[in-house]
Each structure stands twice: as structure tokens, then as C-alpha cells.
Design a protein around this motif. Structure first.
Motif, PDB file in Angstrom:
ATOM      1  N   ALA A 291       0.814  -1.212   0.000  1.00 40.64           N
ATOM      2  CA  ALA A 291       0.000   0.000   0.000  1.00 40.64           C
ATOM      3  C   ALA A 291       0.848   1.262   0.000  1.00 40.64           C
ATOM      4  O   ALA A 291       0.483   2.269  -0.619  1.00 40.64           O
ATOM      5  CB  ALA A 291      -0.945   0.000   1.207  1.00 40.64           C
ATOM      6  N   VAL A 292       1.989   1.240   0.689  1.00 44.57           N
ATOM      7  CA  VAL A 292       2.808   2.450   0.765  1.00 44.57           C
ATOM      8  C   VAL A 292       3.866   2.527  -0.330  1.00 44.57           C
ATOM      9  O   VAL A 292       4.454   3.587  -0.552  1.00 44.57           O
ATOM     10  CB  VAL A 292       3.481   2.595   2.151  1.00 44.57           C
ATOM     11  N   ALA A 321      -0.140   2.920   6.043  1.00 44.68           N
ATOM     12  CA  ALA A 321      -1.072   1.797   5.887  1.00 44.68           C
ATOM     13  C   ALA A 321      -1.130   0.991   7.175  1.00 44.68           C
ATOM     14  O   ALA A 321      -0.105   0.804   7.854  1.00 44.68           O
ATOM     15  CB  ALA A 321      -0.653   0.901   4.722  1.00 44.68           C
ATOM     16  N   SER A 354      -3.154  -3.513  -4.178  1.00 39.94           N
ATOM     17  CA  SER A 354      -3.197  -2.113  -3.770  1.00 39.94           C
ATOM     18  C   SER A 354      -2.887  -1.231  -4.961  1.00 39.94           C
ATOM     19  O   SER A 354      -1.922  -1.481  -5.684  1.00 39.94           O
ATOM     20  CB  SER A 354      -2.177  -1.841  -2.653  1.00 39.94           C
ATOM     21  N   TRP A 386      -5.334   2.615   3.838  1.00 39.21           N
ATOM     22  CA  TRP A 386      -4.241   3.526   3.489  1.00 39.21           C
ATOM     23  C   TRP A 386      -4.766   4.951   3.546  1.00 39.21           C
ATOM     24  O   TRP A 386      -5.926   5.216   3.187  1.00 39.21           O
ATOM     25  CB  TRP A 386      -3.705   3.252   2.082  1.00 39.21           C
ATOM     26  N   ALA A 393      -5.559   6.849   8.579  1.00 40.08           N
ATOM     27  CA  ALA A 393      -5.603   5.421   8.274  1.00 40.08           C
ATOM     28  C   ALA A 393      -6.246   4.641   9.416  1.00 40.08           C
ATOM     29  O   ALA A 393      -7.065   3.739   9.189  1.00 40.08           O
ATOM     30  CB  ALA A 393      -4.192   4.899   7.995  1.00 40.08           C
TER      31      ALA A 393
END
Length: 636
Positions: A291-292, A321, A354, A386, A393
Motif C-alpha cells: 500500500a505504501v 497503511a 493495492s 491507506w 488510516a
């Protein structure tokens, strides 16, 4: 290039790998035990091979059966997932010996890290700080943590606070480790009560490039098993972060690592960190890194197995996230079995992948109608949020979980929501002892109103021309009784008159609308809607006050079906591993009487009070159903 890939695993991770394979144009092959025959991952695969049996030792832990399945299906590659044989060097070597491509690190790297004791020796030689305990510990070395040398997930772990407990903890840990990982090797290390569990995601190609893709904080744990994970780790000093990443890269290079892996560290309050282990596989919590970073780690595992090189520059990390693991378990943390009737998480934008800007993701191995049995882990799903900031978050994830509709099984959802909203968590003050301190949230006033809504919905489902509740004798009330999973009983008494609803205990309650699946009540000028679902006698009520599970009771229960006083009932289906008392023994409150094995873990059944063990209805090796009478303890 890989054209067909077999996943030597099950459930959520099999679905996750299949998702990336579809994106890459690769055909998929599933393997399944008999209980998993109708599982979602089996239906989603292009082909499936049956592994006869139910227990992991008969199915997912059989090297020769898995290799034979890949060859029979015409697969040219094997992905091990996580758990089971994912960190088994012999399995990796057998796959390669059969002429198949192994989507994972070289067998030699797996073997080097396969034993945590050997891994620590290698890391110490590479200059990475490690935790170690003396061969013959004393009181000064307490507390200690007994750990399985192979595998993870909290299995084979025991905390020892008194030296007298050490021999028993070693025996129990060895037995649990042997069943979960096929090896009974265990070791001890110092136990830091409030340390932080921080790990670094690694990605390495066969051309010498190693990426440290940021770190994850996995400190919120229960029974040494991760429950909430996040990336990046909150409040980490820049110097410590850089040193952690450097140590992780050094660990990977020391063993010639290739593929996706994770170096795990214990971070002390003074900023010092110690190498714990290296997971030579994909981690359960890999979605927060995806996600990041925006990377598909499974796709990169496949590309690296095909010989691809990592780009010259690794991606930058963006936002924050958080992942929450949703388990089928009761308020005491005991795994639960049964049928999942509904799993509905509002706001989910992605499943198993993601994309930039997507805020809510769901990874799950189950679906409505799935059965959660005794043979495997009780995790139902991972929900990942996220946002640009950590606070956002956490808020989004807590809100999604609180609004989720989860029917049929008791879960740890209340504790997850409580943790995500806890002041210490929001302040970034996380450590491995925090989660047990957090009280699970309960609906503030929801149970009684939920029971009233359930009764009104039931009446609406039976409605004829006249509303239920109309009688020639207007003083007579409708009566419904319900029980919560904790055993509390609630009786609902109400009448529907020409002047509206008259409910005992709710003098201001007004009925706005009542249908079979939705009831709206107004109280003190505030209207709330209750969504009601029925599955036989099970009633699930979801509202802004929280989710409430009820069991509808007969007005005139069968007294002959009641259990005798002092009876200890099986908290889950399982197998009796061993007993520690005999009929006639005097026992004390909390004393272990027997152990049940279920969901790859052992569970103690203890005496509820001081007394005499008058009956023991089970013996080692016997399988028992949920609610079966195991023993009877009578007051002395």
C-alpha cells in the motif's frame, strides 16, 4: 517464462497469489484437502488437485504429494505461500529436482535461516545484534521466551516467568512445534516485556540488488501472534531506521538471499534492536508494504524467479497503511468454528491488490457459506487501510470494521476497533504487551435495543393482515427471549397498541418502521435503524450502536437437555492431546485438567473452581465436538 503455477497452500494466500497470476497471464493450479474442496480459492483456480485427508500432516505438509500434484497438473512453477512448507528447504529442493521453478529463495538460503538458532549464529557473525540466553538460565535471566526453531505465527511459544515452569514449557512447545512445522527443536531467549516488534521488508534479485522496502511495526500481538501491523513504524528515529534497514540488507547478503523476505527485529525502549529471525517467504502482513510502495510483491516474486532484475531505483514510500487481522475467536481469544453466513466490509475498493490512492483493501480466504473448521488457522480476513497520515488510516480502518456485517461467527472485531481507537495506539506508543491491556469494546447500550429490534423483526416476518401483538386482551405482552454468546439472557416484552409500541424497559421507545430485515426505533427523539438477519435460531443485529449476536430461545426450554452443574464443555471441536488429572482428584481453580488441539494450537481446559474431579469423559486421542462434556468438577 512461467506459464502455469501451483500454489502449495490454501485459503487467503492462495487467492492472493492467484490474483497476481491472472494479472500476469499465468494459469493457476490449486491443491486442496477434503475439508477445503469447496473453498473459494479452489473455485478460482484454473485446475485443482485433491490431497486426500484433512489434517495438515496428511495434506499440505507432504512434500512428495505436492510435487506430484504440480507435475500431474502440468504446472511449471510452485509458489509456497506462507506457513506449511513455505520455509522448508527440502521442499524447495524437491521442487527444483523435479524440473519445476521455485518461486522463492534458494534452498541454501532457506536452510540457513530455517533454524532460528543457526540463523542467530550466522547473523552474529555478520555483525547483526542478536538476543541470546544462557544454556542453563538462572532466576536473573527471567523472564524467558521459549520458541520453536522452525516456523512462526506464535506456535511453539511459551513465556516462562519462574524456573520451575521451564521444563513443562519446553515439553509443550516441542509438541506444538512438531505438529505445526514437523520439527520439535526449540530454544530460549530473553523476553522483553514491552519491546516493539519491527521488521524490514526485503526484495532481492539474483543479480546482487537488495531493496529494503521500509519497515513494518507488528507490535500489537496476542499469544505472540500478530494482530495489527502498520507501515511505516510510528515514531522511529531516523538513525535507528537507517541502521535497521542496513542490518536487514546485510542479513540478506550474508546468505545470498533472492526473492521476497523479511528480517524481524525486537526494538527495545532505549532504541537498541536485536535480530529475531528472517522469514524466507512472503509475510501475512505484506499488504501494508504494497500500500505504501505501490508494488505488487507477489508479481515481483514471480518476475525474480524468472530471472528479472530489480530497477536501479527503488520506490519511495507514500502515506501510511494499517492492517487488522480478523479472527474467528471468542472474548477470551479462543478460536471458534462454524459457518460464516456473511462477511461484508463497507467501503472496500480493492481485493488482494493495492493501487495508488485506494484507501481500503480486503484479503480473505472465506466467503458467505464457508465453514471454519478445526484443522487450520482461524483468520477470516485482513482489512487494510491507506491514508496520507497515520491518524486518518487508523480512523478509516476502525470505522470500516465497526460498520462491517460479520454473521455466524464470534470474532475479535471489538478488540480490533478498541485498539485502533485507543489513545496509546493513536499516540504511537505501541509495544508487544499493549493489546492484552485493551478492553474489547461492547455496544454501549445496544444489546437490549438490539433484542427488541430482533423481536419486532421476527414479528414482522410472521405478519398477517393484523399486526402481531394485537389481541382481544390488550394487557397481554409478546415475549421473546435471547441469549448472547457470553451466556447472558435477555427477555423482551412488548405490545403493539393503537397508540404505538409499548415495550417494557423502554418507556420512550417509538416504532417508526418494522420489516423482516430492518427495524427503525426512535428513542428520546433519536431514530436508529437496526438491520436484522436470521439463520435458524441465530439472530444477527447490526446498528450504529454496534453488532450484536443473539440466539433465540424457546419460551419453555427442555429441562432434560440442560447440562449438569460443574460440567466443563469443549470450547471448540478438537482432539484431546493429554490429560493431567484423574477422577477423584482434588483440583484447584485454574488447574489444567486437559489440553485440546485445534487450529494448529493447543488449548488448556482448566478447573473453574476448587473441588473434586468427579468425572473425566475423554482420553488422549479422542475427538470431541463443540459443547461436548469433557469433565465434571464438583465443590469439595
Amino acid at each position: 517464462m512461467i506459464s502455469s503455477l501451483l500454489v502449495a497452500n490454501r485459503g487467503e494466500i492462495a487467492r492472493r497469489v492467484f490474483r497476481s497470476c491472472r494479472e500476469l497471464g499465468i494459469a493457476t493450479v490449486a491443491v486442496h484437502s477434503d475439508p477445503d474442496e469447496g473453498a473459494p480459492y479452489v473455485r478460482e483456480a484454473d485446475a485443482a488437485v485433491r490431497l486426500p485427508g484433512a489434517a495438515p500432516g496428511e495434506t499440505y505438509l507432504r512434500v512428495e504429494a505436492l510435487v506430484a500434484a504440480a507435475l500431474a497438473a502440468g504446472a511449471d512453477a510452485v509458489h509456497p505461500g506462507y506457513g506449511f512448507l513455505s520455509e522448508n528447504a527440502e521442499f524447495a529442493a524437491a521442487v527444483q529436482a523435479a524440473g519445476l521453478r521455485w518461486v522463492g529463495p534458494p534452498p541454501a538460503a532457506i536452510a540457513a535461516m530455517g533454524s532460528k538458532t543457526e540463523a542467530k549464529r550466522l547473523m552474529a557473525a555478520a555483525g547483526v545484534p542478536v538476543l541470546s540466553a544462557p544454556a542453563e538460565p538462572t532466576e536473573a535471566d527471567l523472564p524467558l521466551l521459549v520458541k520453536a526453531a522452525a516456523g512462526g505465527g506464535g506456535r511453539g511459544m511459551r513465556v516462562v516467568r519462574e524456573l520451575a515452569e521451564l521444563p513443562g514449557a519446553l515439553v509443550a512447545a516441542r509438541a506444538e512445534a512438531a505438529k505445526a512445522f514437523g520439527s520439535d527443536e526449540v530454544f530460549c531467549e530473553p523476553y522483553l516485556e514491552t519491546g516493539r516488534h519491527v521488521e524490514v521488508q526485503l526484495l532481492a534479485d539474483e543479480h546482487g540488488t537488495v531493496w529494503a522496502l521500509g519497515e513494518r511495526d507488528c507490535s500489537l500481538q496476542r499469544r505472540h501472534q500478530k494482530v495489527v501491523e502498520e507501515a511505516p513504524a510510528p515514531g522511529l528515529d531516523g538513525r535507528v531506521r537507517a541502521e535497521l534497514h542496513a542490518a536487514a540488507v546485510a542479513a540478506a547478503k550474508a546468505i545470498g538471499y533472492v526473492g521476497a523476505g523479511t528480517a524481524e527485529f525486537l526494538l527495545a525502549s532505549d532504541g537498541r534492536f536485536y535480530f529475531l529471525e528472517m522469514n524466507t517467504r512472503l509475510q501475512v502482513e505484506h499488504p501494508v508494504t504494497e500500500a505504501v510502495t505501490g508494488l505488487d510483491l507477489v508479481a515481483w516474486q514471480v518476475r525474480i524467479a524468472e530471472g528479472a532484475a530489480l530497477p536501479a531505483e527503488q520506490p519511495a514510500l507514500t502515506g501510511h497503511a494499517i492492517e487488522a487481522r480478523l479472527y474467528a475467536e471468542d472474548r477470551q481469544g479462543q478460536p471458534q468454528t462454524g459457518t460464516l453466513h456473511l462477511l461484508e466490509i463497507p467501503g472496500v475498493q480493492e481485493e488482494f491488490t493495492s493501487s495508488p490512492g485506494r484507501t481500503l483493501r480486503l484479503d480473505s480466504g472465506v466467503a458467505a457459506g464457508s465453514t471454519v473448521g478445526i484443522h487450520y488457522d482461524a483468520m477470516l480476513a485482513k482489512v487494510i487501510s491507506w491514508a496520507p497520515t497515520r491518524a486518518e488510516a487508523a480512523r478509516r480502518l476502525a470505522d470500516a470494521l465497526s460498520r462491517a456485517r460479520i454473521h455466524g461467527l464470534v470474532t475479535n472485531r471489538p478488540q480490533l476497533v478498541a485498539a485502533l481507537r485507543h489513545p496509546a495506539f493513536l499516540a504511537g506508543e505501541v509495544h508487544t504487551a499493549l493489546l492484552p491491556e485493551i478492553t474489547r469494546e461492547e455496544p454501549p447500550v445496544g444489546i437490549e435495543l438490539a433484542a427488541l429490534a430482533a423481536a419486532l423483526a421476527d414479528a414482522a416476518s410472521r405478519r398477517t393482515e393484523l399486526p402481531s401483538g394485537w389481541r382481544n386482551l390488550p394487557s397481554q405482552s409478546q415475549v421473546k427471549r435471547y441469549r448472547t454468546p457470553e451466556g447472558a439472557e435477555h427477555e423482551v416484552r412488548y405490545r403493539l397498541t393503537r397508540d404505538g409500541l409499548r415495550a417494557e424497559g423502554f418507556p420512550e421507545a417509538e416504532l417508526v418502521a418494522a420489516e423482516a430485515e430492518r427495524v427503525t426505533l426512535r428513542e428520546a427523539g433519536l431514530a436508529r435503524s437496526f438491520r436484522v438477519a436470521r439463520y435458524g435460531s441465530l439472530v444477527e443485529v447490526d446498528s450504529p450502536l454496534g453488532a450484536v449476536t443473539l440466539t433465540a430461545l424457546d419460551r419453555f426450554p427442555d429441562r432434560s437437555a440442560q447440562t449438569e452443574p460443574g460440567a466443563l464443555l469443549a470450547p471448540m471441536p478438537g482432539t484431546v492431546v493429554r490429560t493431567a488429572a484423574a477422577p477423584g482428584d482434588t483440583v484447584s481453580a485454574g488447574q489444567p485438567l486437559l489440553w485440546l488441539e485445534a487450529m494448529k494450537m493447543e488449548h488448556k481446559v482448566c478447573a473453574p473452581a476448587d473441588g473434586i474431579l468427579t468425572d473425566l469423559h475423554v482420553k488422549p486421542g479422542q475427538q470431541v465436538d463443540l459443547g461436548a462434556v469433557l469433565a465434571v468438577v464438583q465443590p469439595a
